[in-house]
Write a protein that holds these residues in place. Structure first.
Motif, PDB file in Angstrom:
ATOM      1  N   SER A 195       0.827  -1.209   0.000  1.00 32.15           N
ATOM      2  CA  SER A 195       0.000   0.000   0.000  1.00 32.15           C
ATOM      3  C   SER A 195       0.860   1.257   0.000  1.00 32.15           C
ATOM      4  O   SER A 195       0.557   2.223  -0.710  1.00 32.15           O
TER       5      SER A 195
ATOM      6  N   TYR B 154       3.977   1.442  -1.097  1.00 31.44           N
ATOM      7  CA  TYR B 154       4.610   1.474  -2.425  1.00 31.44           C
ATOM      8  C   TYR B 154       3.667   2.103  -3.450  1.00 31.44           C
ATOM      9  O   TYR B 154       4.068   2.994  -4.227  1.00 31.44           O
ATOM     10  N   GLU B 155       2.427   1.657  -3.476  1.00 28.18           N
ATOM     11  CA  GLU B 155       1.461   2.174  -4.451  1.00 28.18           C
ATOM     12  C   GLU B 155       1.187   3.653  -4.227  1.00 28.18           C
ATOM     13  O   GLU B 155       1.022   4.421  -5.184  1.00 28.18           O
ATOM     14  N   LYS B 156       1.163   4.071  -2.962  1.00 24.49           N
ATOM     15  CA  LYS B 156       0.942   5.490  -2.641  1.00 24.49           C
ATOM     16  C   LYS B 156       2.105   6.344  -3.157  1.00 24.49           C
ATOM     17  O   LYS B 156       1.892   7.412  -3.753  1.00 24.49           O
TER      18      LYS B 156
ATOM     19  N   ASP C 147       2.088   6.588  -6.919  1.00 27.25           N
ATOM     20  CA  ASP C 147       1.004   7.479  -7.357  1.00 27.25           C
ATOM     21  C   ASP C 147       1.341   8.948  -7.121  1.00 27.25           C
ATOM     22  O   ASP C 147       1.025   9.811  -7.941  1.00 27.25           O
TER      23      ASP C 147
ATOM     24  N   TYR D  37       5.026 -10.671  -6.426  1.00 30.19           N
ATOM     25  CA  TYR D  37       5.695  -9.451  -6.870  1.00 30.19           C
ATOM     26  C   TYR D  37       7.109  -9.756  -7.381  1.00 30.19           C
ATOM     27  O   TYR D  37       7.925  -8.857  -7.518  1.00 30.19           O
TER      28      TYR D  37
END
Length: 333
Positions: A69, A71-73, A76, A97
């Motif tokens: 989460s 990482y994705e933030k 983005d 992954y």
């Protein structure tokens, strides 16, 4: 599947780590490396990362999903660069992954698997106990480790098959209820099982655990019992599929935390053998404690470092080199 409470807790934790990271990034120089760990795995990784850079800020995300989460933030909000390192366990590789170059996923179930290796025991015997390679005591200890580890894996692989089946079906269970530190003992020649378990009995054993939780009025116990009881036939079918398809890789999929329990028991066995004169001499400076809460730190230098991890960490070297080249150009152009 995560319940609503766990999902909300995970979301809040990821947001908190993101805030800590952004504050740290603004405080520190650009030559810092930022690492995101699931939890205690930092004890393994930092031993290796600090050899490449002393300027490291690290964050405990409390779980695999939180690392992802965060990482994705970051991706983005600001994109990715090589001073960001993310580490997750492979687990059963159901949500993989390993093909994402931004994230390091362990080559085996978890970092604990890297500790329960013959090479680790060799280093322990030589440096912690004071044995010499090639001597009879050294060979005896290694042979006992290898034989007992095989028996341990052969006996308890059933829990891994069951847990893998539950994971595939998104059924939330507490696998640690099925194998604890006091459920077996080691002696130089055998594994002493105190609580028998196999593929045929494991479903009933876990059901009894859930029933006892209901009697103790534990939180969500009734709901957990009903959900699991309704899923038993599906779990059984999935276990059969895993066995027939041979999709369980015993070298990669055996749960690392179980292997760590075995390693703790083995270290305690070494003490017992040493004290009861099973070796040719008594080794007087053997202080390593199998029950230590810091065992991952104490044995980190001995733990295996797979090639895939070394390659992942090489990006830190490349990034730091490019940073100092850019800095040199700015200062001296």
């Amino acid at each position: 599947m995560l319940d609503t409470d766990n999902m909300n807790e995970s979301k809040n934790k990821a947001s908190s780590i993101w805030m800590q990271y952004t504050m740290s990034k603004h405080k520190n120089d650009k030559n810092y490396v930022f690492c995101f760990f699931e939890g205690e795995d930092r004890k393994y990784y930092l031993e290796r990362i600090n050899k490449l850079s002393k300027n490291v800020n690290h964050f405990c995300c409390e779980g695999r999903c939180n690392v992802i989460s965060v990482y994705e933030k970051i991706i983005d909000e600001e994109g990715y660069n090589n001073n960001l390192l993310f580490f997750v366990d492979r687990d059963y590789n159901l949500d993989s992954y390993e093909d994402n170059p931004d994230i390091y996923q362990t080559s085996e179930y978890s970092i604990e698997n890297y500790y329960c290796k013959e090479s680790v025991i060799e280093g322990l015997l030589e440096k912690e106990m004071g044995m010499n390679k090639g001597e009879s005591d050294f060979e005896l200890a290694i042979n006992i480790f290898s034989a007992l580890k095989k028996k341990f894996i052969d006996y308890y692989f059933c829990i891994n098959i069951w847990y893998m089946a539950c994971k595939k079906l998104n059924i939330n269970v507490k696998v640690d209820e099925l194998l604890g530190f006091n459920d077996f003992d080691l002696n130089p020649s055998n594994l002493n099982i105190k609580k028998e378990i196999n593929l045929d009995s494991i479903q009933d054993i876990y059901l009894i655990i859930l029933e006892n939780n209901c009697k103790s009025n534990k939180k969500h116990a009734d709901e957990n019992f009903k959900k699991y009881n309704a899923s038993i036939k599906y779990i059984k079918k999935e276990m059969e599929n895993i066995n027939s398809n041979q999709s369980f890789n015993i070298n990669k999929d055996f749960r690392g935390k179980f292997l760590l329990i075995f390693l703790r028991k083995y270290i305690n066995l070494l003490h017992s053998m040493n004290n009861s004169k099973k070796f040719s001499i008594k080794y007087l400076q053997f202080y390593l404690d199998g029950n230590s809460n810091n065992l991952l730190s104490e044995l980190s230098a001995f733990a295996e470092t797979p090639e895939c991890l070394m390659k992942y960490l090489e990006r830190t070297n490349c990034w730091l080199l490019n940073y100092f080249i850019d800095l040199f150009i700015i200062l001296y152009k």
